[in-house]
Every structure is written in C-alpha cells, then in structure tokens.
Design a protein around this motif. Structure first.
Motif, mmCIF file in Angstrom:
data_model
loop_
_atom_site.group_PDB
_atom_site.id
_atom_site.type_symbol
_atom_site.label_atom_id
_atom_site.label_comp_id
_atom_site.label_asym_id
_atom_site.label_seq_id
_atom_site.Cartn_x
_atom_site.Cartn_y
_atom_site.Cartn_z
ATOM 1 N N CYS A 113 -19.131 -4.121 -24.341
ATOM 2 C CA CYS A 113 -17.748 -4.075 -23.866
ATOM 3 C C CYS A 113 -17.587 -3.069 -22.733
ATOM 4 O O CYS A 113 -16.856 -3.315 -21.767
ATOM 5 N N THR A 114 -18.281 -1.945 -22.841
ATOM 6 C CA THR A 114 -18.223 -0.942 -21.781
ATOM 7 C C THR A 114 -18.725 -1.514 -20.466
ATOM 8 O O THR A 114 -18.116 -1.290 -19.404
ATOM 9 N N CYS A 115 -19.802 -2.262 -20.514
ATOM 10 C CA CYS A 115 -20.378 -2.850 -19.301
ATOM 11 C C CYS A 115 -19.428 -3.859 -18.657
ATOM 12 O O CYS A 115 -19.236 -3.861 -17.443
ATOM 13 N N VAL A 116 -18.814 -4.717 -19.482
ATOM 14 C CA VAL A 116 -17.950 -5.735 -18.892
ATOM 15 C C VAL A 116 -16.635 -5.139 -18.397
ATOM 16 O O VAL A 116 -16.048 -5.642 -17.432
ATOM 17 N N VAL A 117 -16.168 -4.041 -19.026
ATOM 18 C CA VAL A 117 -14.979 -3.373 -18.490
ATOM 19 C C VAL A 117 -15.303 -2.713 -17.158
ATOM 20 O O VAL A 117 -14.492 -2.716 -16.228
ATOM 21 N N PHE A 118 -16.514 -2.170 -17.034
ATOM 22 C CA PHE A 118 -16.905 -1.613 -15.735
ATOM 23 C C PHE A 118 -16.855 -2.670 -14.639
ATOM 24 O O PHE A 118 -16.471 -2.387 -13.499
ATOM 25 N N ILE A 119 -17.236 -3.907 -14.971
ATOM 26 C CA ILE A 119 -17.215 -4.984 -13.984
ATOM 27 C C ILE A 119 -15.809 -5.184 -13.420
ATOM 28 O O ILE A 119 -15.633 -5.604 -12.271
ATOM 29 N N MET A 120 -14.803 -4.874 -14.211
ATOM 30 C CA MET A 120 -13.432 -5.045 -13.749
ATOM 31 C C MET A 120 -13.112 -4.147 -12.555
ATOM 32 O O MET A 120 -12.256 -4.482 -11.731
ATOM 33 N N ILE A 121 -13.781 -3.016 -12.444
ATOM 34 C CA ILE A 121 -13.436 -2.056 -11.386
ATOM 35 C C ILE A 121 -13.843 -2.577 -10.009
ATOM 36 O O ILE A 121 -12.987 -2.723 -9.123
ATOM 37 N N PRO A 122 -15.130 -2.898 -9.759
ATOM 38 C CA PRO A 122 -15.439 -3.521 -8.463
ATOM 39 C C PRO A 122 -14.820 -4.899 -8.322
ATOM 40 O O PRO A 122 -14.504 -5.331 -7.209
ATOM 41 N N GLY A 123 -14.614 -5.614 -9.459
ATOM 42 C CA GLY A 123 -13.956 -6.909 -9.380
ATOM 43 C C GLY A 123 -12.550 -6.790 -8.829
ATOM 44 O O GLY A 123 -12.113 -7.595 -8.001
ATOM 45 N N LEU A 124 -11.833 -5.778 -9.285
ATOM 46 C CA LEU A 124 -10.487 -5.524 -8.774
ATOM 47 C C LEU A 124 -10.541 -5.152 -7.300
ATOM 48 O O LEU A 124 -9.735 -5.616 -6.489
ATOM 49 N N GLY A 125 -11.511 -4.307 -6.949
ATOM 50 C CA GLY A 125 -11.658 -3.933 -5.542
ATOM 51 C C GLY A 125 -11.975 -5.121 -4.657
ATOM 52 O O GLY A 125 -11.458 -5.243 -3.542
ATOM 53 N N LEU A 126 -12.823 -6.033 -5.130
ATOM 54 C CA LEU A 126 -13.158 -7.225 -4.355
ATOM 55 C C LEU A 126 -11.947 -8.132 -4.192
ATOM 56 O O LEU A 126 -11.748 -8.741 -3.142
ATOM 57 N N PHE A 127 -11.131 -8.218 -5.245
ATOM 58 C CA PHE A 127 -9.923 -9.028 -5.115
ATOM 59 C C PHE A 127 -8.992 -8.437 -4.071
ATOM 60 O O PHE A 127 -8.448 -9.140 -3.227
ATOM 61 N N TYR A 128 -8.798 -7.114 -4.129
ATOM 62 C CA TYR A 128 -7.981 -6.451 -3.120
ATOM 63 C C TYR A 128 -8.506 -6.744 -1.718
ATOM 64 O O TYR A 128 -7.761 -7.041 -0.801
ATOM 65 N N ALA A 129 -9.829 -6.601 -1.584
ATOM 66 C CA ALA A 129 -10.440 -6.784 -0.267
ATOM 67 C C ALA A 129 -10.211 -8.195 0.268
ATOM 68 O O ALA A 129 -10.011 -8.392 1.466
ATOM 69 N N GLY A 130 -10.245 -9.181 -0.630
ATOM 70 C CA GLY A 130 -10.033 -10.555 -0.190
ATOM 71 C C GLY A 130 -8.581 -10.882 0.069
ATOM 72 O O GLY A 130 -8.266 -11.724 0.910
ATOM 73 N N LEU A 131 -7.668 -10.226 -0.636
ATOM 74 C CA LEU A 131 -6.249 -10.529 -0.503
ATOM 75 C C LEU A 131 -5.617 -9.818 0.681
ATOM 76 O O LEU A 131 -4.697 -10.339 1.317
ATOM 77 N N ALA A 132 -6.118 -8.637 1.014
ATOM 78 C CA ALA A 132 -5.501 -7.823 2.059
ATOM 79 C C ALA A 132 -5.894 -8.318 3.443
ATOM 80 O O ALA A 132 -6.756 -9.187 3.608
ATOM 81 N N GLU A 133 -5.255 -7.728 4.435
ATOM 82 C CA GLU A 133 -5.656 -7.988 5.810
ATOM 83 C C GLU A 133 -7.085 -7.489 6.019
ATOM 84 O O GLU A 133 -7.503 -6.506 5.414
ATOM 85 N N SER A 134 -7.812 -8.160 6.882
ATOM 86 C CA SER A 134 -9.222 -7.809 7.075
ATOM 87 C C SER A 134 -9.394 -6.373 7.543
ATOM 88 O O SER A 134 -10.402 -5.727 7.242
ATOM 89 N N LYS A 135 -8.383 -5.813 8.217
ATOM 90 C CA LYS A 135 -8.498 -4.446 8.727
ATOM 91 C C LYS A 135 -8.422 -3.392 7.624
ATOM 92 O O LYS A 135 -8.710 -2.219 7.869
ATOM 93 N N ASN A 136 -8.028 -3.796 6.396
ATOM 94 C CA ASN A 136 -7.968 -2.866 5.268
ATOM 95 C C ASN A 136 -8.892 -3.252 4.114
ATOM 96 O O ASN A 136 -8.858 -2.616 3.064
#
Length: 460
Positions: free
Chosen positions: A50-73
């Motif tokens: 469970c610890t490992c899969v919760v860790f996946i949420m952190i870069p996963g959230l960052g990747l979602f942000y990166a894809g949703l935001a403007e490319s400059k951010n």
C-alpha cells in the motif's frame, strides 16, 4: 547555516541524548510497553504494498498537472509535487511523525518528541497499528502527509514561486497537518477520544487540503483541478487498516464503487445541465469527487453504501461549482468542490451510515467501537459536525497566518511576478522547458504541411 536548520538539528540531538541518558532498565521498559503485539508478516507485506502504490500517486498527480496546465508551466508543476515530497519527508522523519502519531504523549492536542528522528521505531509498534513496526507505519503515513500539500498546489498552478512554496509547505505540515493527524488518529487525540468516525483521512487529507485551497482562492490565486490515480487510492484507503484483513478489502471495494458511479453521475449532469457531450474531464472529476467523499467512511460502512456516497458526492460537488461561480470565487478547476465539499460530506455521511457490523470487524476486544445514526448512535453526527467546523477553521486560519508571515520575509513572497506568469514558471523558476519547441497555430501547421508536400512533388 540558517536558524531553522540549527533549531531542527538541536531538536534531534536533544532527543537522541535524552534517549541515551535513560538507564538501561528504563529504556527496556519503555520499549516493552510499546511492543503491543507480535509483528504480523502478512500485515507488513500488505502495508508495504500500500505504501508503494500511494507513493505512485505523488508523481501521478504531478504528471496530471503537467498535462493539464499550459506547456509553459508543465515542468514546474511536476517539479513542485516532487519537491514537496522531499520537504515533507524530511519534516516527517525529523519530528512530524512524532507530533502526529505519538502514542506516549499525554496531551490531547499534539504529540511529543518520543519518535523524533524516527528513534525507537524499528523495535516497537504504535498503539493504532499494533501488528506492524512503528517504522513501517511512519513510512505509510509519510506518503499521505507528502501528497496532501499537492492538493492545495492545484489552487496555485502557475502562480507560486518554488522556494517560498517549499517553506510554506514545511510550516503548513507542522502547524496544520500534524495537529489534525494527532487529533483524529493518535491514541490520545481529542477527536479520536470522542470516537470521531474517519477511516482513511477525509478530515486529515481532503478537508485540510481543500480548505487551504479555498483560502488560497480567497487570496486571488488561480485554482486548478487535479486527479489521483484510482489504483493508488485503493492503497490509500486499504492501507489504513494497517493489516491484511477484511476491513482493508471493504475500504478498497467501497472506494471503487463510489468512484465508478460518481464518474457516471457527474458526466450525466454535465450532459444534461451544462449541455456538454460525454466529457472525459467530467467523468474523471466525478470519480475523484466520489472517492474523496468515500474516504472517511470507506472501512466503516457496508460496501453497497459506496454507491450512495458516490451519488451524493458527485451531485454535491457538481452544484458546489455552480454556487462558487455564482459567488464569483476564483476556483476555476474545482479543488474546493472536490476535496473540501467531498471531505465534509463524507464525514457527515459516515456519521449516518456507519454500522457496528463493520466497525467492530477485525478490532481488538479492548478497543471501543461506535457506529452511526442507522444503528441509533444519536450523538455521532454532532461529533462529525464538530470535527468539520474545527478542522475547516484551523486549516484556513493557519493558512492565512502563514501566507501573511511568509510574504513579509524579503525574498520569500509567494506570488510570482506578472511577467514571470506570462512567460511561464518553467523558464522563470526552473530554467528548463518540458516542451522545447516553438508552438505554432493550427493554420500555420497546415500551411507548413502543404508546403512540404509541394516540395516533395517538385523533387519527384
């Protein structure tokens, strides 16, 4: 070296010296008292997973942000999520875990420094997780602590500078997250002693993060919506059992049911009310709203109630956005509606639908259990409402104080300059670009393709 690092090192040194200065028999007695029960290897394996899969949420959230935001951010948002992971992990290991989950503190408000620098955690068990080592419980809870600041990062996408954000997150975790964690989950915490029903962090994660985001929107920071991987959320809720048992299964099952139906409900409302097509963003927004609503009750209600939580969470979140638009609150991508509203609603619904047939399963005989309104526990809903009011006020008040104080420190003003916002924080803050190309319009791209084909025909 600055004052803050010196202070932290002094605290660690004092904790280590205090432990070493105790007589051997006192240290042994302390460790013996903490060994609540033998370590269960199955529970250890489950919680590590469970610890490992919760860790996946952190870069996963960052990747979602990166894809949703403007490319400059894009790079800045991913970078921020990972930087906050490092900042909070350091804070958590130095004293955060001890403040949040100390089981030797007599205080009802905050833990002591018994586990500062994670001392005495390998050979002891925490009273709230008696079958796994304290060190593993600290690691699992660290993942929840690390991802929570990323919730309110959605309220500042493309607006906040990196260094002040890291400083803010350090103190926010200390002053907001840790005291709420102790109150809700620690053995002597005041909300825990009142038998607050919150299985997996509806109060701790969604309410603190959501109301902090709301306070940011009141400070005229633009908001952003975000999505966590659904696979990771199974570990987030399932791991809160701290054991490989039926409660963990129940938490994962209810969570998935809530997300499944909430995604459909939100997408349907988008179609009927907003006259959209079958929106993927609407489906994902609803799924997250349903799972955020389900978090508090995931291991406390019968699995079928996951559908009820999901439907109500989607409807409440959808119309909360309508209300915020009417009130002209600048939360353009719905952090508050998903997390603050979902967390509050989930806590309230848990006080209604929790049943002894679930809350008493896989619980030691000496642990007091309670239930909700459906089992005629009439005082549970008032307890849930008290937690909602206190945690919301606590989160927003400390956020306002920290925003004011940090902005007064030269060089630590949080808001990026208007010029930096226009050119993008990837260039202004990171000095690198996620997409190092010059964007062109669709019309210009068509012209380029047509020109290339003409050249090919001439060459032939």
């Amino acid at each position: 070296m600055g004052a803050l690092p010196l202070l932290l090192l002094s605290l660690l040194a004092a904790s280590a010296l205090a432990a070493d200065s105790l007589p051997a028999w006192t240290q042994n007695a302390t460790l013996a008292a903490l060994r609540v029960s033998p370590v269960d290897t199955g529970d250890v394996a489950w919680l590590l997973f469970c610890t490992c899969v919760v860790f996946i949420m952190i870069p996963g959230l960052g990747l979602f942000y990166a894809g949703l935001a403007e490319s400059k951010n894009s790079m800045t948002l991913l970078h921020t999520c990972m930087l906050l992971f490092s900042v909070v992990a350091i804070q958590w290991s130095m004293f955060g875990y001890s403040l949040a989950f100390s089981d030797t503190s007599a205080s009802m408000l905050l833990g002591n420094f018994e586990y500062a620098a994670l001392l005495n955690t390998m050979n002891s068990q925490n009273k709230v997780a008696p079958t796994v080592p304290n060190s593993l419980w600290a690691l699992y809870q660290m993942m929840a602590a690390c991802i929570t600041p990323s919730l309110w990062i959605g309220a500042t996408a493309g607006r906040m500078r990196l260094l002040p954000t890291m400083v803010f997150a350090f103190f926010w975790t200390t002053l907001v997250y840790d005291p709420v964690a102790y109150a809700v989950y620690a053995h002597n915490g005041w909300l825990h002693s009142m038998n607050l029903l919150d299985y997996a962090g509806g109060t701790l994660v969604h309410m603190t993060g959501g109301f902090t985001a709301l306070r940011f929107t009141a400070a005229s920071y633009k908001s952003s919506f975000h999505i966590m991987p659904r696979f990771g959320w199974m570990g987030f809720d399932g791991g809160c059992a701290a054991a490989s048992n039926s409660r963990a299964v129940n938490a994962a099952l209810t969570n998935n049911l809530a997300g499944a139906i909430a995604g459909l409900i939100w997408m349907g409302l988008d179609t009927l009310v907003n006259k959209k097509k079958f929106s993927l963003i609407g489906y994902c927004t609803g799924a997250i709203a349903g799972m955020a609503t389900m978090t508090a009750g995931s291991g406390l209600v019968q699995p079928g109630f996951g559908l009820v939580f999901g439907v109500l969470g989607a409807v409440a979140g959808f119309y909360a956005i309508k209300l915020m638009h009417y009130l002209r609150i600048d939360d353009s991508l719905d952090v508050t509606a998903v997390h603050a509203v979902g967390g509050c609603l989930g806590l309230l619904l848990t006080g209604i639908f929790a049943q002894y047939s679930v809350t008493a399963v896989d619980v030691p005989l000496d642990v007091k259990v309670t239930a909700g309104l459906v089992d005629r526990v009439w005082n549970q809903v008032p307890i849930q409402l008290l937690a909602i009011v206190v945690v919301a006020a606590w989160s927003m008040a400390w956020t306002a104080i920290l925003l004011t104080l940090i902005n007064l420190i030269p060089g630590l003003h949080l808001r990026a300059s208007r010029q930096d916002e226009i050119r993008g924080l990837d260039e202004a803050e990171v000095g690198e670009q996620a997409y190092p190309y010059v964007p062109v319009s669709a019309a210009a791209l068509v012209e380029q393709i047509a020109a290339a084909k003409t050249v090919e025909r001439i060459d032939v």
